[in-house]
Design an enzyme around this catalytic site. Structure first.
Site, PDB file in Angstrom:
ATOM      1  CB  SER A  48      -8.194   3.487   2.815  1.00  0.00           C
ATOM      2  OG  SER A  48      -7.315   2.939   3.791  1.00  0.00           O
ATOM      3  CB  SER A 107      -8.323   0.698   5.764  1.00  0.00           C
ATOM      4  OG  SER A 107      -9.112   1.837   5.537  1.00  0.00           O
ATOM      5  CE  LYS A 141      -3.869   2.013   2.678  1.00  0.00           C
ATOM      6  NZ  LYS A 141      -4.752   1.819   3.856  1.00  0.00           N
TER       7      LYS A 141
HETATM    8  N1  GLN Z   1     -13.190   3.877   6.113  1.00  0.00           N
HETATM    9  C1  GLN Z   1     -12.667   4.401   7.352  1.00  0.00           C
HETATM   10  C2  GLN Z   1     -12.336   5.855   7.169  1.00  0.00           C
HETATM   11  O1  GLN Z   1     -12.646   6.381   6.172  1.00  0.00           O
HETATM   12  C3  GLN Z   1     -11.478   3.616   7.786  1.00  0.00           C
HETATM   13  C4  GLN Z   1     -10.268   3.924   7.015  1.00  0.00           C
HETATM   14  C5  GLN Z   1      -9.071   3.163   7.470  1.00  0.00           C
HETATM   15  O2  GLN Z   1      -9.184   2.146   8.154  1.00  0.00           O
HETATM   16  N2  GLN Z   1      -7.923   3.690   7.126  1.00  0.00           N
HETATM   17  O3  GLN Z   1     -11.764   6.492   8.009  1.00  0.00           O
END
Ligand code: GLN
Length: 413
Positions: free
Chosen positions: A81, A105, A6
């Site tokens: 994400s 995420s 990532k």
């Molecule tokens: N979808 C969640 C957010 O938008 C979690 C994102 C994540 O775990 N980085 O914050």
């Protein structure tokens, strides 16, 4: 193993953008600890993977550069994400990938793409060189084709690190060793707060099928309650945005990353840089976080949220007196369509309802495939464990996976 990363992990000499215009040309002079450990163990780093900008999002549509498609249905999102990480594994572009999980995420995109994703206990994996979103919640972990690969990669990634003072100084067990020990007598907690209205019928059916399969393998189920679940999304969006607004203050055009110099003085340079460098969702989070941390609001918002966070953690402490792992759906639905939620931040935030509590409590969680919808989209099963007890999660996951065999299904690309 050929592994892709990532684009939130610093890679020496290789651009690390966090899918943000702010870091579009940022080349780190050092490796993150996770990348260093993978390299030291002989992994081949194939490249960097798309994500929501600064890991803020649930669909990877917040990337400043391009959208990632779901390999099972290219009209759907891969989740986020870590959407690039999950899609790349599902599509067979790499043997495995690394993601990060602040509120789901790793697990939610793994669920949407039909692969395995593991968020370790907070502190189990070093955050050194992992670009910060919300420092008290962020944790790196593997996204893999099956549970065995997840155990192998966690063995390499986990362990204390003098460069991250929040990493836990505890021995790393051999996660691959206990995988085949079965689940006889294992107590699986089923929290009633996760089987609610809004949970897709097909998701519920697949998760119930997994519960039956684990029982048939010798596990016992017990009803548990996590009564503060309904506050988790609210608490998360105060704590995570507050920490983000503080972490992202460093992008000021001075130290590194984008600089937009418009000759309007220092303040003008700051403003122009941050206006051009950040996308809409990142700006929204910075504003929310700055507001809740501001004088007069701090006690009502950030402090209160931190108190309720403790209550969420205590719910898990109580539940784990009755069970060894907790089983839930990873997400209330399978992958949604590209564009379906991106214009409505609140709906997008609510799609993380089952993954967020785990980060607030700091406990380990994983997602693995447990079936498909009638439209052929993967469904994910979530297992949550006691702090530092990734081994039990992996053992339960492996037992289910070997019986069910979903990991052998690949998208027809
Ligand atoms: N979808 C969640 C957010 O938008 C979690 C994102 C994540 O775990 N980085 O914050």
């Amino acid at each position: 193993m050929p592994i892709a990363i990532k684009d939130i992990f610093c890679t020496r000499g290789v651009k690390t953008t966090c899918s943000s215009r702010m870091l579009a040309n940022f080349v780190p002079p050092y490796d993150s600890t996770v990348v260093k450990r993978l390299k030291d163990a002989g992994a081949v780093i194939l490249g960097k993977l798309n994500m929501d900008e600064f890991a803020m999002g649930s669909s990877t549509e917040n990337s400043a550069f391009f959208k990632t498609l779901n390999p099972w249905d290219t009209s759907c999102v891969p989740g986020g994400s870590s959407g690039g990480s999950a899609a790349a594994v599902a599509a067979g572009l790499c043997a495995a990938s690394i993601g990060t999980d602040t509120g789901g995420s790793i697990r939610q995109p793994a669920s949407f793409c039909g692969v395995v994703g593991l968020k370790p206990t907070y502190g189990r994996v070093s955050r050194y060189g992992m670009i910060a979103f919300a420092s008290s919640l962020d944790q790196g972990g593997p996204i893999t084709k099956d549970v065995t690969d997840a155990a192998m990669l966690l063995n390499v990634m986990a362990g204390s690190d003098p460069l991250d003072s929040t990493s836990v100084d505890a021995p790393v067990p051999d996660y691959a060793r206990g995988l085949k020990d079965g689940v006889k007598g294992l107590k699986i907690g089923i929290p009633k707060e996760y089987f609610i209205e809004g949970l897709d019928r097909e998701v519920e059916g697949a998760v119930n099928g997994a519960i039956d399969a684990l029982k048939a393998s010798g596990a016992e189920t017990v009803g548990v309650s996590l009564p503060h679940t309904e506050y988790a999304v609210g608490v998360y969006y105060l704590v995570a945005t507050a920490e983000a607004s503080s972490n992202l203050a460093r992008y000021d055009g001075v130290k590194y990353g984008l600089r937009v110099d418009n000759a309007a003085g220092l303040l003008g340079m700051y403003r122009a840089t941050r206006d051009r460098g950040f996308g809409a969702e990142v700006k929204r989070r910075i504003m929310l976080g700055t507001y809740s941390l501001s004088a007069g609001y701090y006690d009502a918002y950030y402090k209160k949220a931190s108190e309720v966070r403790t209550l969420v953690k205590r719910d898990f402490d109580e539940a784990f007196k009755k069970c060894d792992v907790i089983l839930t759906p990873t997400s209330p639905t399978a992958a949604f369509r590209l564009g379906e939620k991106v214009a409505d931040p609140l709906t997008m935030y609510l799609s993380d309802i089952f993954t967020i509590s785990c980060n607030l409590a700091g406990i380990p969680g994983m997602s693995l495939p447990c079936g498909f919808t009638s439209k052929g989209l993967p469904i994910g099963l979530q297992l949550l464990g006691r702090p530092m007890d990734e081994a039990t999660l992996l053992r339960a996951a492996y037992t289910y996976e070997q019986g069910a065999g979903w990991h052998k299904k690949r998208p027809a690309l």
